[in-house]
Design a protein around this motif. Structure first.
Motif, mmCIF file in Angstrom:
data_model
loop_
_atom_site.group_PDB
_atom_site.id
_atom_site.type_symbol
_atom_site.label_atom_id
_atom_site.label_comp_id
_atom_site.label_asym_id
_atom_site.label_seq_id
_atom_site.Cartn_x
_atom_site.Cartn_y
_atom_site.Cartn_z
ATOM 1 N N MET A 1 0.858 -1.177 0.000
ATOM 2 C CA MET A 1 0.000 0.000 0.000
ATOM 3 C C MET A 1 0.897 1.231 0.000
ATOM 4 O O MET A 1 1.785 1.353 0.818
ATOM 5 C CB MET A 1 -0.893 -0.029 1.246
ATOM 6 C CG MET A 1 -1.797 1.175 1.368
ATOM 7 S SD MET A 1 -2.793 1.260 2.899
ATOM 8 C CE MET A 1 -3.557 -0.322 2.979
ATOM 9 N N GLY A 2 0.654 2.155 -0.923
ATOM 10 C CA GLY A 2 1.438 3.381 -0.994
ATOM 11 C C GLY A 2 1.116 4.320 0.161
ATOM 12 O O GLY A 2 0.061 4.214 0.794
ATOM 13 N N LYS A 3 2.051 5.225 0.426
ATOM 14 C CA LYS A 3 1.882 6.132 1.555
ATOM 15 C C LYS A 3 0.625 6.989 1.427
ATOM 16 O O LYS A 3 -0.110 7.151 2.400
ATOM 17 C CB LYS A 3 3.119 7.031 1.694
ATOM 18 C CG LYS A 3 3.051 7.948 2.897
ATOM 19 C CD LYS A 3 4.313 8.756 3.062
ATOM 20 C CE LYS A 3 4.187 9.674 4.273
ATOM 21 N NZ LYS A 3 5.422 10.414 4.516
ATOM 22 N N GLU A 4 0.343 7.508 0.234
ATOM 23 C CA GLU A 4 -0.843 8.356 0.058
ATOM 24 C C GLU A 4 -2.122 7.573 0.302
ATOM 25 O O GLU A 4 -3.043 8.081 0.936
ATOM 26 C CB GLU A 4 -0.844 9.001 -1.327
ATOM 27 C CG GLU A 4 0.159 10.125 -1.434
ATOM 28 C CD GLU A 4 0.031 10.898 -2.728
ATOM 29 O OE1 GLU A 4 -1.081 10.942 -3.296
ATOM 30 O OE2 GLU A 4 1.038 11.466 -3.158
ATOM 31 N N HIS A 5 -2.178 6.345 -0.195
ATOM 32 C CA HIS A 5 -3.363 5.514 0.023
ATOM 33 C C HIS A 5 -3.511 5.190 1.506
ATOM 34 O O HIS A 5 -4.610 5.206 2.055
ATOM 35 C CB HIS A 5 -3.296 4.238 -0.810
ATOM 36 C CG HIS A 5 -4.473 3.339 -0.612
ATOM 37 N ND1 HIS A 5 -5.735 3.668 -1.038
ATOM 38 C CD2 HIS A 5 -4.574 2.129 -0.010
ATOM 39 C CE1 HIS A 5 -6.568 2.707 -0.712
ATOM 40 N NE2 HIS A 5 -5.883 1.753 -0.085
ATOM 41 N N ARG A 6 -2.378 4.878 2.156
ATOM 42 C CA ARG A 6 -2.402 4.571 3.586
ATOM 43 C C ARG A 6 -2.916 5.769 4.379
ATOM 44 O O ARG A 6 -3.763 5.618 5.252
ATOM 45 C CB ARG A 6 -1.017 4.184 4.090
ATOM 46 C CG ARG A 6 -1.016 3.884 5.591
ATOM 47 C CD ARG A 6 0.329 3.481 6.105
ATOM 48 N NE ARG A 6 0.728 2.267 5.416
ATOM 49 C CZ ARG A 6 1.989 1.867 5.285
ATOM 50 N NH1 ARG A 6 2.958 2.568 5.806
ATOM 51 N NH2 ARG A 6 2.285 0.766 4.647
ATOM 52 N N ILE A 7 -2.401 6.957 4.076
ATOM 53 C CA ILE A 7 -2.846 8.151 4.789
ATOM 54 C C ILE A 7 -4.338 8.382 4.570
ATOM 55 O O ILE A 7 -5.071 8.714 5.504
ATOM 56 C CB ILE A 7 -2.015 9.386 4.370
ATOM 57 C CG1 ILE A 7 -0.589 9.246 4.904
ATOM 58 C CG2 ILE A 7 -2.652 10.678 4.877
ATOM 59 C CD1 ILE A 7 0.373 10.313 4.426
ATOM 60 N N GLU A 8 -4.792 8.184 3.345
ATOM 61 C CA GLU A 8 -6.218 8.352 3.035
ATOM 62 C C GLU A 8 -7.068 7.374 3.844
ATOM 63 O O GLU A 8 -8.104 7.746 4.409
ATOM 64 C CB GLU A 8 -6.432 8.131 1.535
ATOM 65 C CG GLU A 8 -7.812 8.461 1.044
ATOM 66 C CD GLU A 8 -7.876 8.299 -0.471
ATOM 67 O OE1 GLU A 8 -8.651 7.425 -0.909
ATOM 68 O OE2 GLU A 8 -7.145 9.012 -1.188
ATOM 69 N N THR A 9 -6.637 6.133 3.917
ATOM 70 C CA THR A 9 -7.356 5.115 4.692
ATOM 71 C C THR A 9 -7.368 5.467 6.171
ATOM 72 O O THR A 9 -8.408 5.380 6.838
ATOM 73 C CB THR A 9 -6.697 3.727 4.488
ATOM 74 O OG1 THR A 9 -6.734 3.405 3.101
ATOM 75 C CG2 THR A 9 -7.401 2.655 5.296
#
Length: 122
Positions: A1-9
């Motif tokens: 999971m990319g950092k941006e996706h992780r932050i969004e989640t």
């Protein structure tokens, strides 16, 4: 999971106050700390408060440090002490501070708050 996706989640978890895994709470606390260090105090505090309110004891020490130093909040040593105490009582790693350090427990808790705020490993 990319950092941006992780932050969004993680943002969705924080915003909806949903339950998180221990790993997610750790990420939430660490990203919250990064926001604080970048001067995004309100966002950082929201993330740190989420982690603290969901049982992540290290987050209590960071909140204590913020209240001790007026970072994003009005400086208040009594509220800071309450967060340090909550962190000390909620984790075996810290539980014995008051026993080990007697009157010096608060000094030790403040040192831990600083280390966690700065992202230093304990």
């Amino acid at each position: 999971m990319g950092k941006e996706h992780r932050i969004e989640t993680l943002q969705q978890i924080v915003d909806s106050n949903d339950k998180a895994t221990v790993e997610e709470k750790a990420f939430i606390m660490n990203y919250g700390r990064e926001y604080l260090l970048k001067g995004e105090h309100q966002k950082g505090l929201k993330w740190i408060k989420y982690a603290a309110s969901h049982g992540y004891s290290d987050a209590n020490f960071i909140l204590g440090y913020c209240y001790d130093n007026g970072i994003g909040v009005t400086k208040d040593s009594k509220i800071a002490e309450a967060f340090y105490l909550q962190g000390s009582n909620s984790c075996d790693r810290y539980r014995s501070y008051s026993n080990r350090y007697g009157d010096g427990w608060l000094r030790q808790a403040r040192e831990e708050g600083y280390k966690l705020y700065m992202g230093k490993q304990l």
